[in-house]
Design a protein around this motif. Structure first.
Motif, mmCIF file in Angstrom:
data_model
loop_
_atom_site.group_PDB
_atom_site.id
_atom_site.type_symbol
_atom_site.label_atom_id
_atom_site.label_comp_id
_atom_site.label_asym_id
_atom_site.label_seq_id
_atom_site.Cartn_x
_atom_site.Cartn_y
_atom_site.Cartn_z
ATOM 1 N N SER A 284 1.501 -24.431 -9.613
ATOM 2 C CA SER A 284 0.475 -24.451 -10.851
ATOM 3 C C SER A 284 -0.925 -25.339 -10.320
ATOM 4 O O SER A 284 -0.469 -26.564 -10.323
ATOM 5 C CB SER A 284 0.971 -25.012 -12.152
ATOM 6 N N PRO A 285 -2.123 -25.008 -10.068
ATOM 7 C CA PRO A 285 -3.117 -25.813 -9.936
ATOM 8 C C PRO A 285 -3.328 -26.894 -11.049
ATOM 9 O O PRO A 285 -3.923 -27.869 -10.718
ATOM 10 C CB PRO A 285 -4.326 -24.858 -9.578
ATOM 11 N N VAL A 286 -3.118 -26.425 -12.134
ATOM 12 C CA VAL A 286 -3.198 -27.293 -13.400
ATOM 13 C C VAL A 286 -2.302 -28.781 -12.894
ATOM 14 O O VAL A 286 -2.644 -29.847 -13.515
ATOM 15 C CB VAL A 286 -2.951 -26.576 -14.665
ATOM 16 N N ALA A 287 -0.881 -28.237 -12.828
ATOM 17 C CA ALA A 287 -0.191 -29.313 -12.731
ATOM 18 C C ALA A 287 -0.601 -29.977 -11.251
ATOM 19 O O ALA A 287 -0.221 -31.472 -11.520
ATOM 20 C CB ALA A 287 1.365 -28.789 -12.482
ATOM 21 N N ILE A 288 -0.760 -29.588 -10.518
ATOM 22 C CA ILE A 288 -1.399 -30.451 -9.007
ATOM 23 C C ILE A 288 -2.481 -31.456 -9.667
ATOM 24 O O ILE A 288 -2.337 -32.339 -9.111
ATOM 25 C CB ILE A 288 -1.899 -29.515 -8.210
ATOM 26 N N HIS B 96 1.231 -30.003 -2.434
ATOM 27 C CA HIS B 96 0.647 -28.701 -1.714
ATOM 28 C C HIS B 96 0.604 -27.605 -2.723
ATOM 29 O O HIS B 96 1.847 -27.763 -3.439
ATOM 30 C CB HIS B 96 1.469 -28.310 -0.567
ATOM 31 N N GLN B 97 -0.490 -26.887 -3.260
ATOM 32 C CA GLN B 97 -0.173 -26.010 -4.080
ATOM 33 C C GLN B 97 0.060 -24.545 -3.647
ATOM 34 O O GLN B 97 -0.398 -23.971 -2.798
ATOM 35 C CB GLN B 97 -1.723 -25.646 -4.820
ATOM 36 N N ALA B 98 1.398 -24.232 -3.873
ATOM 37 C CA ALA B 98 1.847 -22.865 -3.125
ATOM 38 C C ALA B 98 3.042 -22.694 -3.978
ATOM 39 O O ALA B 98 3.624 -23.469 -5.013
ATOM 40 C CB ALA B 98 2.219 -23.283 -1.815
ATOM 41 N N SER B 99 3.775 -21.399 -3.937
ATOM 42 C CA SER B 99 4.952 -21.266 -4.225
ATOM 43 C C SER B 99 6.217 -21.764 -3.518
ATOM 44 O O SER B 99 5.872 -21.894 -2.157
ATOM 45 C CB SER B 99 5.247 -19.656 -4.242
ATOM 46 N N VAL B 100 7.301 -22.220 -4.124
ATOM 47 C CA VAL B 100 8.381 -22.833 -3.259
ATOM 48 C C VAL B 100 8.967 -21.622 -2.528
ATOM 49 O O VAL B 100 9.667 -22.178 -1.552
ATOM 50 C CB VAL B 100 9.468 -23.234 -4.084
ATOM 51 N N LEU B 101 8.723 -20.514 -2.631
ATOM 52 C CA LEU B 101 9.193 -19.351 -1.721
ATOM 53 C C LEU B 101 8.120 -19.361 -0.414
ATOM 54 O O LEU B 101 8.655 -18.592 0.405
ATOM 55 C CB LEU B 101 9.416 -17.975 -2.328
ATOM 56 N N VAL C 82 9.923 -32.373 -2.602
ATOM 57 C CA VAL C 82 10.230 -32.059 -3.925
ATOM 58 C C VAL C 82 9.662 -30.566 -4.500
ATOM 59 O O VAL C 82 8.523 -30.409 -4.585
ATOM 60 C CB VAL C 82 9.789 -33.010 -5.212
ATOM 61 N N PRO C 83 10.377 -29.574 -4.229
ATOM 62 C CA PRO C 83 9.767 -28.354 -4.580
ATOM 63 C C PRO C 83 9.732 -28.103 -5.933
ATOM 64 O O PRO C 83 10.742 -28.561 -6.547
ATOM 65 C CB PRO C 83 10.810 -27.418 -3.785
ATOM 66 N N GLY C 84 8.655 -27.526 -6.482
ATOM 67 C CA GLY C 84 8.534 -27.435 -8.004
ATOM 68 C C GLY C 84 7.998 -28.901 -8.689
ATOM 69 O O GLY C 84 8.846 -29.180 -9.548
ATOM 70 N N SER C 85 7.157 -29.556 -8.183
ATOM 71 C CA SER C 85 7.005 -30.938 -8.206
ATOM 72 C C SER C 85 6.258 -31.172 -9.726
ATOM 73 O O SER C 85 5.944 -32.372 -10.232
ATOM 74 C CB SER C 85 6.306 -31.600 -7.251
ATOM 75 N N GLY C 86 5.668 -30.156 -10.262
ATOM 76 C CA GLY C 86 5.148 -30.196 -11.502
ATOM 77 C C GLY C 86 3.882 -31.448 -11.514
ATOM 78 O O GLY C 86 3.142 -31.205 -10.478
ATOM 79 N N TYR C 87 4.007 -32.053 -12.550
ATOM 80 C CA TYR C 87 2.729 -33.129 -12.615
ATOM 81 C C TYR C 87 3.358 -34.378 -12.037
ATOM 82 O O TYR C 87 2.364 -35.450 -12.117
ATOM 83 C CB TYR C 87 2.332 -33.373 -14.174
ATOM 84 N N GLY C 88 4.328 -34.409 -11.303
ATOM 85 C CA GLY C 88 4.468 -35.667 -10.525
ATOM 86 C C GLY C 88 5.623 -36.634 -10.912
ATOM 87 O O GLY C 88 5.917 -37.565 -10.396
ATOM 88 N N VAL D 286 3.652 -15.886 -12.633
ATOM 89 C CA VAL D 286 4.395 -17.319 -12.595
ATOM 90 C C VAL D 286 3.205 -18.527 -12.821
ATOM 91 O O VAL D 286 3.311 -19.232 -13.436
ATOM 92 C CB VAL D 286 5.291 -17.417 -11.452
ATOM 93 N N ARG D 287 2.185 -18.293 -11.695
ATOM 94 C CA ARG D 287 1.389 -19.287 -11.660
ATOM 95 C C ARG D 287 0.536 -19.482 -12.957
ATOM 96 O O ARG D 287 0.345 -20.577 -13.617
ATOM 97 C CB ARG D 287 0.228 -19.303 -10.663
ATOM 98 N N GLU D 288 0.239 -18.423 -13.632
ATOM 99 C CA GLU D 288 -0.477 -18.324 -14.949
ATOM 100 C C GLU D 288 0.539 -18.814 -15.965
ATOM 101 O O GLU D 288 -0.186 -19.603 -16.905
ATOM 102 C CB GLU D 288 -0.881 -17.036 -15.206
ATOM 103 N N TYR D 289 1.457 -18.414 -16.068
ATOM 104 C CA TYR D 289 2.529 -19.125 -17.096
ATOM 105 C C TYR D 289 2.598 -20.419 -16.958
ATOM 106 O O TYR D 289 2.569 -21.183 -18.121
ATOM 107 C CB TYR D 289 3.975 -18.568 -16.813
ATOM 108 N N TRP D 290 2.650 -21.177 -15.791
ATOM 109 C CA TRP D 290 2.921 -22.659 -15.843
ATOM 110 C C TRP D 290 1.563 -23.316 -16.057
ATOM 111 O O TRP D 290 1.551 -24.261 -16.596
ATOM 112 C CB TRP D 290 3.411 -22.990 -14.471
ATOM 113 N N ASP D 291 0.271 -22.710 -15.582
ATOM 114 C CA ASP D 291 -0.758 -23.202 -15.918
ATOM 115 C C ASP D 291 -1.234 -23.274 -17.396
ATOM 116 O O ASP D 291 -1.705 -24.477 -17.826
ATOM 117 C CB ASP D 291 -2.241 -22.377 -15.155
ATOM 118 N N LYS D 292 -0.791 -22.329 -17.979
ATOM 119 C CA LYS D 292 -0.849 -22.501 -19.613
ATOM 120 C C LYS D 292 -0.069 -23.617 -20.106
ATOM 121 O O LYS D 292 -0.506 -24.097 -21.023
ATOM 122 C CB LYS D 292 -0.385 -21.107 -20.181
#
Length: 216
Positions: free
Chosen positions: A73-77, A90-95, A48-54, A8-14
């Motif tokens: 996603s670290p890229v989004a953070i 915070h860079q983490a899964s919402v779970l 805001v869980p799943g905050s994307g690029y803000g 999932v992280r790789e998908y959103w990073d891309k």
């Protein structure tokens, strides 16, 4: 980190790496509706869980709230730190919200809940409940059964389809959404039609929303 979360992280990073601010700078219409509800109560902290690029953390921060975003996603953070200098991230899964401390007066979650299969949808809602102050409110938006993509792909659960392996999307009816939040006090529920234009494909979403709290 387990293999599923890594995928999932790789998908959103891309996606963020190639598409940038996928949904633009303007907040969702649902964020404006959530704000109108939050402003009726004495609320200070918003999660805001799943905050994307803000884009939504910035919206609530500019409205005067102390805002924290969780994003896998670290890229989004990294984008968020440049886009929204008022909020905390915070860079983490919402779970897995162990890195986030304290309780929040409000939670705003845009189009994340429908990305999970049913057991993890229940887990995600419980994770949010655990971070909610006693008098707080949770506001979620989700895909509805009125979406154009409803029924496309492989059925993996009732009203849940995969257009690619490991990428489920659940489409909520109103009754289904109420069932997911049956143990909470539902304050508001409805549907909002919202237009988007990303990836060169203008389209319209029919988003269900629900606002619920712990107190009646």
């Amino acid at each position: 980190m387990n293999e599923k979360i890594e995928t999932v992280r790789e998908y959103w990073d891309k996606r963020y790496g190639t598409e940038g601010k996928i949904w633009g700078d303007q907040p969702s219409l649902t964020a404006n509706h959530a704000l109108s509800i939050f402003q009726k109560s004495d609320m200070k902290r918003v999660l805001v869980p799943g905050s994307g690029y803000g884009r939504h953390t910035a919206f609530f921060a500019m409205a005067g709230y102390d805002v924290t975003g969780i994003e896998i996603s670290p890229v989004a953070i990294n984008m968020a730190y440049q886009y929204d200098r008022l909020s905390h991230f915070h860079q983490a899964s919402v779970l897995e919200m162990s890195a986030v401390y304290g309780q929040f007066d409000a939670i705003y979650c845009f189009n994340v809940l429908h990305l999970f299969l049913e057991p993890k949808r229940a887990l995600f809602i419980k994770r949010c409940e655990d971070r909610l102050a006693k008098s707080g409110l949770m506001f979620f938006t989700v895909f509805s059964e009125k979406e154009a993509d409803y029924g496309k792909g492989t059925a993996v659960e009732p009203n849940t389809f995969e257009t690619r392996p490991g990428r489920p999307a659940h489409y909520f009816t109103e009754d289904d959404l109420r069932r997911h939040f049956a143990r909470y006090a539902i304050k508001d529920i409805g549907i909002i039609e919202e237009s988007e234009d990303h990836g060169g494909k203008p389209h319209t979403h029919f988003l269900r929303y629900i606002c619920a709290g712990l107190d009646s």
